[in-house]
Design a protein around this motif. Structure first.
Motif, PDB file in Angstrom:
ATOM      1  N   ALA A  85       2.781 -14.503  -2.145  1.00 15.61           N
ATOM      2  CA  ALA A  85       2.777 -13.758  -0.870  1.00 15.61           C
ATOM      3  C   ALA A  85       2.062 -12.516  -0.885  1.00 15.61           C
ATOM      4  O   ALA A  85       1.529 -11.985   0.345  1.00 15.61           O
ATOM      5  N   LEU A  86       2.531 -11.874  -1.912  1.00 19.06           N
ATOM      6  CA  LEU A  86       2.010 -10.183  -1.811  1.00 19.06           C
ATOM      7  C   LEU A  86       0.664 -10.194  -1.488  1.00 19.06           C
ATOM      8  O   LEU A  86       0.182  -8.791  -1.185  1.00 19.06           O
ATOM      9  N   ARG A  87      -0.347 -11.099  -1.932  1.00 21.11           N
ATOM     10  CA  ARG A  87      -1.661 -10.706  -1.725  1.00 21.11           C
ATOM     11  C   ARG A  87      -2.017 -10.574  -0.292  1.00 21.11           C
ATOM     12  O   ARG A  87      -2.882  -9.722  -0.093  1.00 21.11           O
ATOM     13  N   GLY A  88      -1.151 -10.959   0.706  1.00 17.24           N
ATOM     14  CA  GLY A  88      -1.439 -10.513   2.062  1.00 17.24           C
ATOM     15  C   GLY A  88      -0.886  -9.107   2.398  1.00 17.24           C
ATOM     16  O   GLY A  88      -1.270  -8.746   3.562  1.00 17.24           O
ATOM     17  N   TYR A  89      -0.336  -8.665   1.422  1.00 14.31           N
ATOM     18  CA  TYR A  89       0.183  -7.372   1.855  1.00 14.31           C
ATOM     19  C   TYR A  89      -0.478  -6.216   1.364  1.00 14.31           C
ATOM     20  O   TYR A  89      -0.010  -4.972   1.145  1.00 14.31           O
ATOM     21  N   GLY A  90      -1.513  -6.322   0.855  1.00 17.74           N
ATOM     22  CA  GLY A  90      -2.639  -5.115   0.280  1.00 17.74           C
ATOM     23  C   GLY A  90      -2.353  -4.540  -0.835  1.00 17.74           C
ATOM     24  O   GLY A  90      -2.634  -3.438  -1.083  1.00 17.74           O
ATOM     25  N   THR A  91      -1.350  -5.260  -1.603  1.00 15.35           N
ATOM     26  CA  THR A  91      -1.122  -4.515  -3.157  1.00 15.35           C
ATOM     27  C   THR A  91      -2.238  -5.088  -4.038  1.00 15.35           C
ATOM     28  O   THR A  91      -2.028  -4.469  -5.191  1.00 15.35           O
ATOM     29  N   TYR A  92      -3.294  -5.600  -3.745  1.00 16.94           N
ATOM     30  CA  TYR A  92      -4.405  -5.725  -4.581  1.00 16.94           C
ATOM     31  C   TYR A  92      -4.244  -6.178  -5.856  1.00 16.94           C
ATOM     32  O   TYR A  92      -4.816  -5.790  -6.859  1.00 16.94           O
ATOM     33  N   GLY A  93      -3.166  -7.112  -6.151  1.00 15.53           N
ATOM     34  CA  GLY A  93      -3.012  -7.645  -7.598  1.00 15.53           C
ATOM     35  C   GLY A  93      -2.071  -6.636  -8.559  1.00 15.53           C
ATOM     36  O   GLY A  93      -1.902  -6.890  -9.592  1.00 15.53           O
ATOM     37  N   MET A  94      -2.083  -5.436  -7.900  1.00 25.50           N
ATOM     38  CA  MET A  94      -1.249  -4.291  -8.779  1.00 25.50           C
ATOM     39  C   MET A  94       0.269  -4.792  -8.994  1.00 25.50           C
ATOM     40  O   MET A  94       0.711  -4.420 -10.035  1.00 25.50           O
ATOM     41  N   ILE A  95       0.828  -5.526  -8.031  1.00 17.40           N
ATOM     42  CA  ILE A  95       2.179  -6.210  -8.268  1.00 17.40           C
ATOM     43  C   ILE A  95       2.076  -7.846  -8.341  1.00 17.40           C
ATOM     44  O   ILE A  95       1.619  -8.281  -7.484  1.00 17.40           O
ATOM     45  N   GLN A  96       3.108  -8.021  -9.233  1.00 12.42           N
ATOM     46  CA  GLN A  96       3.084  -9.333  -9.692  1.00 12.42           C
ATOM     47  C   GLN A  96       4.576  -9.902  -9.726  1.00 12.42           C
ATOM     48  O   GLN A  96       5.405  -9.325 -10.452  1.00 12.42           O
ATOM     49  N   GLY A  97       4.663 -10.927  -8.953  1.00 11.27           N
ATOM     50  CA  GLY A  97       6.119 -11.302  -8.758  1.00 11.27           C
ATOM     51  C   GLY A  97       7.284 -11.035  -8.248  1.00 11.27           C
ATOM     52  O   GLY A  97       8.177 -11.558  -7.960  1.00 11.27           O
ATOM     53  N   ALA A  98       7.020  -9.917  -7.529  1.00 13.92           N
ATOM     54  CA  ALA A  98       8.133  -9.141  -6.745  1.00 13.92           C
ATOM     55  C   ALA A  98       8.273 -10.019  -5.276  1.00 13.92           C
ATOM     56  O   ALA A  98       7.346 -10.411  -4.672  1.00 13.92           O
ATOM     57  N   ARG A  99       9.450 -10.030  -4.728  1.00 12.54           N
ATOM     58  CA  ARG A  99       9.884 -10.651  -3.772  1.00 12.54           C
ATOM     59  C   ARG A  99      10.594  -9.764  -2.618  1.00 12.54           C
ATOM     60  O   ARG A  99      10.452 -10.001  -1.245  1.00 12.54           O
ATOM     61  N   SER A 100      11.049  -8.622  -3.183  1.00 11.29           N
ATOM     62  CA  SER A 100      11.871  -7.778  -2.276  1.00 11.29           C
ATOM     63  C   SER A 100      11.147  -6.370  -2.321  1.00 11.29           C
ATOM     64  O   SER A 100      10.610  -5.973  -3.632  1.00 11.29           O
ATOM     65  N   PHE A 101      11.292  -5.651  -1.380  1.00 10.81           N
ATOM     66  CA  PHE A 101      10.762  -4.388  -1.445  1.00 10.81           C
ATOM     67  C   PHE A 101      11.434  -3.316  -0.645  1.00 10.81           C
ATOM     68  O   PHE A 101      12.247  -3.781   0.222  1.00 10.81           O
ATOM     69  N   ILE A 102      11.665  -2.051  -1.160  1.00 10.40           N
ATOM     70  CA  ILE A 102      12.069  -1.098  -0.233  1.00 10.40           C
ATOM     71  C   ILE A 102      10.832  -0.416   0.545  1.00 10.40           C
ATOM     72  O   ILE A 102      10.147  -0.165   0.195  1.00 10.40           O
ATOM     73  N   VAL A 103      11.466  -0.446   1.954  1.00 12.07           N
ATOM     74  CA  VAL A 103      10.298  -0.307   2.714  1.00 12.07           C
ATOM     75  C   VAL A 103      10.998   1.212   3.447  1.00 12.07           C
ATOM     76  O   VAL A 103      12.146   1.118   3.907  1.00 12.07           O
ATOM     77  N   GLY A 104      10.109   2.023   3.848  1.00 15.29           N
ATOM     78  CA  GLY A 104      10.675   3.312   4.255  1.00 15.29           C
ATOM     79  C   GLY A 104       9.669   3.929   5.489  1.00 15.29           C
ATOM     80  O   GLY A 104       8.602   3.794   5.267  1.00 15.29           O
ATOM     81  N   ALA A 105      10.239   4.589   6.649  1.00 17.27           N
ATOM     82  CA  ALA A 105       9.592   5.139   7.459  1.00 17.27           C
ATOM     83  C   ALA A 105      10.141   6.484   7.587  1.00 17.27           C
ATOM     84  O   ALA A 105      11.559   6.946   7.450  1.00 17.27           O
TER      85      ALA A 105
END
Length: 316
Positions: A85-105
Protein backbone atom coordinates in the motif's frame (compact mmCIF):
# COMPACT_ATOMS: atom_id res chain seq x y z
CA UNK A 1 12.77 28.28 25.68
CA UNK A 2 11.46 28.30 29.21
CA UNK A 3 11.65 25.39 31.62
CA UNK A 4 9.78 24.99 34.87
CA UNK A 5 11.79 22.06 36.19
CA UNK A 6 9.47 19.49 34.67
CA UNK A 7 9.16 20.42 31.02
CA UNK A 8 8.59 23.19 28.53
CA UNK A 9 5.23 24.95 28.69
CA UNK A 10 3.72 27.40 26.23
CA UNK A 11 0.55 28.18 24.34
CA UNK A 12 0.60 24.73 22.72
CA UNK A 13 0.91 22.82 25.98
CA UNK A 14 3.64 20.75 27.49
CA UNK A 15 6.61 18.81 26.19
CA UNK A 16 9.31 17.02 28.22
CA UNK A 17 12.58 18.77 29.04
CA UNK A 18 15.77 16.89 28.08
CA UNK A 19 16.13 15.47 31.58
CA UNK A 20 12.52 14.31 31.72
CA UNK A 21 12.71 12.84 28.22
CA UNK A 22 15.79 10.86 29.21
CA UNK A 23 13.81 9.09 31.94
CA UNK A 24 11.79 7.34 29.22
CA UNK A 25 14.89 5.76 27.67
CA UNK A 26 16.10 2.31 28.61
CA UNK A 27 19.64 2.86 27.26
CA UNK A 28 22.09 5.76 27.68
CA UNK A 29 21.19 8.37 25.07
CA UNK A 30 24.65 8.49 23.50
CA UNK A 31 24.48 4.74 22.89
CA UNK A 32 21.07 5.19 21.24
CA UNK A 33 22.47 7.92 18.96
CA UNK A 34 25.40 5.69 18.05
CA UNK A 35 23.10 2.77 17.29
CA UNK A 36 20.61 4.65 15.13
CA UNK A 37 20.80 4.21 11.37
CA UNK A 38 18.27 4.73 8.61
CA UNK A 39 16.41 1.54 7.71
CA UNK A 40 14.28 1.26 4.58
CA UNK A 41 13.35 -2.44 4.56
CA UNK A 42 10.91 -3.88 7.12
CA UNK A 43 9.22 -7.12 8.03
CA UNK A 44 5.56 -7.06 7.05
CA UNK A 45 4.15 -7.54 10.52
CA UNK A 46 2.43 -5.13 12.89
CA UNK A 47 4.03 -3.69 15.96
CA UNK A 48 3.40 -5.58 19.16
CA UNK A 49 0.85 -3.87 21.46
CA UNK A 50 3.51 -3.21 24.11
CA UNK A 51 5.76 -1.36 21.63
CA UNK A 52 2.85 0.49 20.07
CA UNK A 53 1.60 1.71 23.43
CA UNK A 54 5.04 2.72 24.67
CA UNK A 55 5.86 4.71 21.54
CA UNK A 56 2.40 6.27 21.20
CA UNK A 57 2.38 7.49 24.80
CA UNK A 58 5.81 9.07 24.31
CA UNK A 59 4.72 10.82 21.10
CA UNK A 60 1.68 12.24 22.88
CA UNK A 61 3.94 14.10 25.32
CA UNK A 62 5.79 16.02 22.59
CA UNK A 63 3.50 19.02 22.13
CA UNK A 64 5.84 21.89 21.36
CA UNK A 65 9.43 22.49 20.40
CA UNK A 66 12.08 24.33 22.42
CA UNK A 67 11.31 27.59 20.57
CA UNK A 68 7.55 27.40 21.12
CA UNK A 69 6.09 25.95 17.90
CA UNK A 70 3.21 23.54 18.41
CA UNK A 71 3.94 19.91 17.52
CA UNK A 72 1.68 16.93 16.90
CA UNK A 73 3.29 13.51 16.46
CA UNK A 74 1.25 10.36 15.94
CA UNK A 75 1.78 6.69 15.17
CA UNK A 76 -0.29 6.00 12.05
CA UNK A 77 -1.06 2.99 9.88
CA UNK A 78 -0.72 3.10 6.09
CA UNK A 79 -4.06 2.23 4.53
CA UNK A 80 -4.12 -1.17 2.89
CA UNK A 81 -3.54 -4.75 3.86
CA UNK A 82 0.21 -4.89 3.32
CA UNK A 83 3.34 -2.86 2.77
CA UNK A 84 2.47 -2.72 -0.93
CA UNK A 85 0.00 0.00 0.00
CA UNK A 86 3.00 2.30 0.42
CA UNK A 87 3.14 2.82 -3.32
CA UNK A 88 0.24 5.23 -2.96
CA UNK A 89 2.06 7.32 -0.36
CA UNK A 90 4.74 8.63 -2.66
CA UNK A 91 7.65 6.76 -1.07
CA UNK A 92 8.67 5.69 -4.60
CA UNK A 93 9.91 2.25 -3.62
CA UNK A 94 12.36 3.70 -1.08
CA UNK A 95 10.52 2.00 1.80
CA UNK A 96 9.61 -1.67 1.71
CA UNK A 97 7.36 -3.62 4.04
CA UNK A 98 6.56 -0.90 6.58
CA UNK A 99 3.01 -0.71 7.88
CA UNK A 100 3.38 1.93 10.61
CA UNK A 101 4.64 5.52 10.37
CA UNK A 102 5.49 8.31 12.76
CA UNK A 103 3.77 11.32 11.19
CA UNK A 104 4.49 14.82 12.46
CA UNK A 105 2.94 18.25 12.04
CA UNK A 106 4.22 21.63 13.24
CA UNK A 107 2.44 24.95 13.64
CA UNK A 108 3.86 27.47 11.15
CA UNK A 109 6.15 30.07 12.68
CA UNK A 110 9.66 31.61 12.73
CA UNK A 111 11.47 28.56 14.19
CA UNK A 112 8.95 25.90 13.20
CA UNK A 113 11.34 23.63 11.32
CA UNK A 114 14.00 23.73 14.05
CA UNK A 115 11.27 22.84 16.55
CA UNK A 116 10.04 20.05 14.31
CA UNK A 117 13.53 18.62 13.83
CA UNK A 118 14.08 18.63 17.59
CA UNK A 119 10.79 16.94 18.48
CA UNK A 120 10.74 14.46 15.60
CA UNK A 121 14.30 13.32 16.27
CA UNK A 122 13.36 12.82 19.92
CA UNK A 123 10.66 10.42 18.68
CA UNK A 124 13.11 8.69 16.32
CA UNK A 125 15.54 8.10 19.18
CA UNK A 126 12.85 6.65 21.43
CA UNK A 127 11.82 4.24 18.65
CA UNK A 128 15.49 3.26 18.27
CA UNK A 129 15.70 2.71 22.01
CA UNK A 130 12.76 0.30 21.70
CA UNK A 131 14.67 -1.73 19.10
CA UNK A 132 12.69 -0.43 16.11
CA UNK A 133 13.93 0.74 12.72
CA UNK A 134 13.22 4.23 11.41
CA UNK A 135 14.14 6.50 8.50
CA UNK A 136 13.60 10.25 8.11
CA UNK A 137 11.59 10.91 4.91
CA UNK A 138 11.37 14.57 3.95
CA UNK A 139 11.47 14.59 0.17
CA UNK A 140 9.98 11.34 -1.14
CA UNK A 141 6.43 11.26 0.18
CA UNK A 142 2.93 12.41 -0.71
CA UNK A 143 2.26 15.07 1.92
CA UNK A 144 -1.44 15.27 1.16
CA UNK A 145 -2.00 11.57 1.93
CA UNK A 146 0.11 11.59 5.08
CA UNK A 147 -1.61 14.85 6.02
CA UNK A 148 -4.93 13.04 5.84
CA UNK A 149 -3.64 10.43 8.30
CA UNK A 150 -2.88 13.09 10.91
CA UNK A 151 -5.72 15.43 9.85
CA UNK A 152 -3.35 18.27 9.04
CA UNK A 153 -4.69 21.71 9.96
CA UNK A 154 -4.41 24.89 7.84
CA UNK A 155 -2.09 26.41 10.46
CA UNK A 156 0.33 23.46 10.22
CA UNK A 157 2.73 21.87 7.82
CA UNK A 158 4.10 18.36 7.53
CA UNK A 159 7.90 18.40 7.05
CA UNK A 160 8.66 14.68 7.38
CA UNK A 161 7.49 11.21 8.32
CA UNK A 162 9.28 8.02 9.28
CA UNK A 163 8.43 4.36 8.84
CA UNK A 164 8.74 2.51 12.12
CA UNK A 165 8.84 -1.22 12.60
CA UNK A 166 11.02 -4.30 12.71
CA UNK A 167 13.82 -3.77 10.21
CA UNK A 168 14.84 -6.80 8.18
CA UNK A 169 18.02 -8.55 9.27
CA UNK A 170 19.69 -7.66 5.97
CA UNK A 171 19.29 -4.46 4.01
CA UNK A 172 17.56 -4.80 0.65
CA UNK A 173 19.66 -4.01 -2.43
CA UNK A 174 17.78 -0.75 -3.04
CA UNK A 175 18.49 0.29 0.55
CA UNK A 176 22.19 -0.41 0.08
CA UNK A 177 22.25 1.61 -3.14
CA UNK A 178 20.51 4.59 -1.52
CA UNK A 179 22.92 4.55 1.42
CA UNK A 180 25.89 4.35 -0.91
CA UNK A 181 24.62 7.21 -3.07
CA UNK A 182 24.01 9.44 -0.06
CA UNK A 183 27.25 8.31 1.62
CA UNK A 184 25.10 7.71 4.69
CA UNK A 185 27.79 5.82 6.57
CA UNK A 186 30.29 8.69 6.34
CA UNK A 187 30.50 11.80 8.49
CA UNK A 188 32.58 14.96 8.21
CA UNK A 189 35.52 15.15 10.63
CA UNK A 190 35.12 17.26 13.74
CA UNK A 191 37.60 19.85 12.43
CA UNK A 192 35.15 20.78 9.66
CA UNK A 193 32.18 21.13 11.99
CA UNK A 194 33.26 22.60 15.33
CA UNK A 195 35.11 25.87 15.97
CA UNK A 196 36.57 27.82 18.87
CA UNK A 197 35.68 31.52 18.91
CA UNK A 198 36.02 32.02 15.15
CA UNK A 199 35.48 29.96 12.01
CA UNK A 200 39.19 29.85 11.23
CA UNK A 201 39.95 28.01 14.50
CA UNK A 202 38.79 24.38 14.67
CA UNK A 203 37.76 23.13 18.10
CA UNK A 204 39.45 19.85 18.96
CA UNK A 205 37.56 17.25 20.95
CA UNK A 206 40.28 17.43 23.59
CA UNK A 207 39.80 21.16 24.02
CA UNK A 208 36.00 20.75 24.16
CA UNK A 209 36.33 19.03 27.53
CA UNK A 210 33.10 17.69 28.98
CA UNK A 211 31.17 18.83 25.90
CA UNK A 212 33.15 16.59 23.53
CA UNK A 213 30.53 13.85 23.71
CA UNK A 214 27.77 16.38 22.95
CA UNK A 215 29.62 17.48 19.83
CA UNK A 216 30.22 13.89 18.73
CA UNK A 217 26.50 13.22 19.14
CA UNK A 218 25.82 16.08 16.71
CA UNK A 219 28.39 14.73 14.26
CA UNK A 220 26.58 11.37 14.21
CA UNK A 221 23.18 12.89 13.45
CA UNK A 222 21.13 12.23 10.31
CA UNK A 223 20.56 15.03 7.81
CA UNK A 224 18.85 15.59 4.46
CA UNK A 225 21.01 14.01 1.74
CA UNK A 226 23.67 13.62 4.46
CA UNK A 227 24.74 17.23 3.93
CA UNK A 228 25.53 17.71 7.64
CA UNK A 229 24.86 21.47 7.60
CA UNK A 230 25.48 22.08 11.30
CA UNK A 231 28.45 24.15 12.40
CA UNK A 232 29.00 24.85 16.09
CA UNK A 233 31.14 27.67 17.40
CA UNK A 234 32.15 27.74 21.07
CA UNK A 235 31.92 31.20 22.53
CA UNK A 236 34.67 32.63 24.67
CA UNK A 237 32.39 32.07 27.65
CA UNK A 238 32.49 28.58 29.10
CA UNK A 239 29.48 26.45 28.19
CA UNK A 240 28.14 28.68 25.39
CA UNK A 241 27.83 27.13 21.93
CA UNK A 242 26.36 28.88 18.88
CA UNK A 243 24.72 26.75 16.19
CA UNK A 244 25.07 27.87 12.58
CA UNK A 245 23.69 26.37 9.40
CA UNK A 246 26.04 25.99 6.44
CA UNK A 247 23.49 26.54 3.72
CA UNK A 248 23.53 24.45 0.57
CA UNK A 249 23.18 26.51 -2.58
CA UNK A 250 19.69 25.12 -2.84
CA UNK A 251 17.90 22.49 -0.80
CA UNK A 252 14.15 22.77 -0.58
CA UNK A 253 11.34 20.35 -1.31
CA UNK A 254 7.70 20.98 -2.34
CA UNK A 255 5.20 21.41 0.46
CA UNK A 256 1.69 20.27 -0.42
CA UNK A 257 0.89 21.38 -3.95
CA UNK A 258 4.28 22.94 -4.44
CA UNK A 259 3.10 26.44 -3.59
CA UNK A 260 5.37 26.55 -0.56
CA UNK A 261 8.86 25.23 0.05
CA UNK A 262 10.24 23.34 3.01
CA UNK A 263 13.77 24.18 4.07
CA UNK A 264 14.81 20.81 5.43
CA UNK A 265 18.24 22.06 6.46
CA UNK A 266 16.52 23.97 9.24
CA UNK A 267 14.98 20.70 10.43
CA UNK A 268 18.51 19.26 10.37
CA UNK A 269 19.52 22.01 12.78
CA UNK A 270 16.75 20.88 15.11
CA UNK A 271 18.24 17.38 15.04
CA UNK A 272 21.64 18.80 16.01
CA UNK A 273 20.11 20.79 18.88
CA UNK A 274 18.25 17.69 20.08
CA UNK A 275 21.36 15.49 20.13
CA UNK A 276 23.48 18.15 21.84
CA UNK A 277 20.87 18.96 24.51
CA UNK A 278 20.05 15.34 25.34
CA UNK A 279 23.67 14.28 25.76
CA UNK A 280 24.42 17.44 27.76
CA UNK A 281 21.50 16.53 30.04
CA UNK A 282 22.81 12.97 30.41
CA UNK A 283 26.19 14.39 31.47
CA UNK A 284 24.68 16.86 33.91
CA UNK A 285 25.62 19.85 31.71
CA UNK A 286 22.24 21.51 31.97
CA UNK A 287 21.49 24.47 29.77
CA UNK A 288 18.88 26.28 27.74
CA UNK A 289 18.37 26.79 24.02
CA UNK A 290 17.83 30.35 22.88
CA UNK A 291 17.77 32.33 19.65
CA UNK A 292 19.88 35.39 20.45
CA UNK A 293 18.88 38.83 19.14
CA UNK A 294 21.03 40.28 17.76
CA UNK A 295 22.96 37.29 16.51
CA UNK A 296 26.30 36.74 18.24
CA UNK A 297 29.25 38.66 16.81
CA UNK A 298 31.85 36.05 15.88
CA UNK A 299 33.85 37.79 13.18
CA UNK A 300 33.63 37.15 9.45
CA UNK A 301 31.25 34.37 8.45
CA UNK A 302 31.99 31.92 5.65
CA UNK A 303 29.67 32.18 2.64
CA UNK A 304 26.08 30.97 3.24
CA UNK A 305 26.67 30.55 6.99
CA UNK A 306 23.53 31.49 8.96
CA UNK A 307 23.08 31.69 12.74
CA UNK A 308 20.16 29.61 14.11
CA UNK A 309 20.38 29.23 17.92
CA UNK A 310 22.63 28.89 20.98
CA UNK A 311 23.06 26.47 23.87
CA UNK A 312 23.83 28.33 27.10
CA UNK A 313 24.93 26.30 30.10
CA UNK A 314 23.17 27.15 33.33
CA UNK A 315 24.80 27.08 36.72
CA UNK A 316 23.64 24.73 39.41
Amino acid sequence: MSEDGHGFRGQFGYTPSPMEALRHFDQPIFAVIQGRSSRRSYEERPLEPRLRESLSSFLAEIRQGPFGSGLRLALCEARGASGRALRGYGTYGMIQGARSFIVGAVTKGPSDLEDFGYGFELAILRATDLGLGTCWLGGTLDRSLFGDLIRLRPSERLPAVSPVGHATARRALRDQVVRLGARSATRKPAAELFFDGAFDRPLSMGAAGLFAECLEAVRLGPSASNMQPWRILRDGRAGVFHFFCQRARTYTVPDGLGLLKLDLQRADMGIALCHFSLVAGQLGLHGRLEVLHPAPEVGPLPPRMVYRASFIQEEG
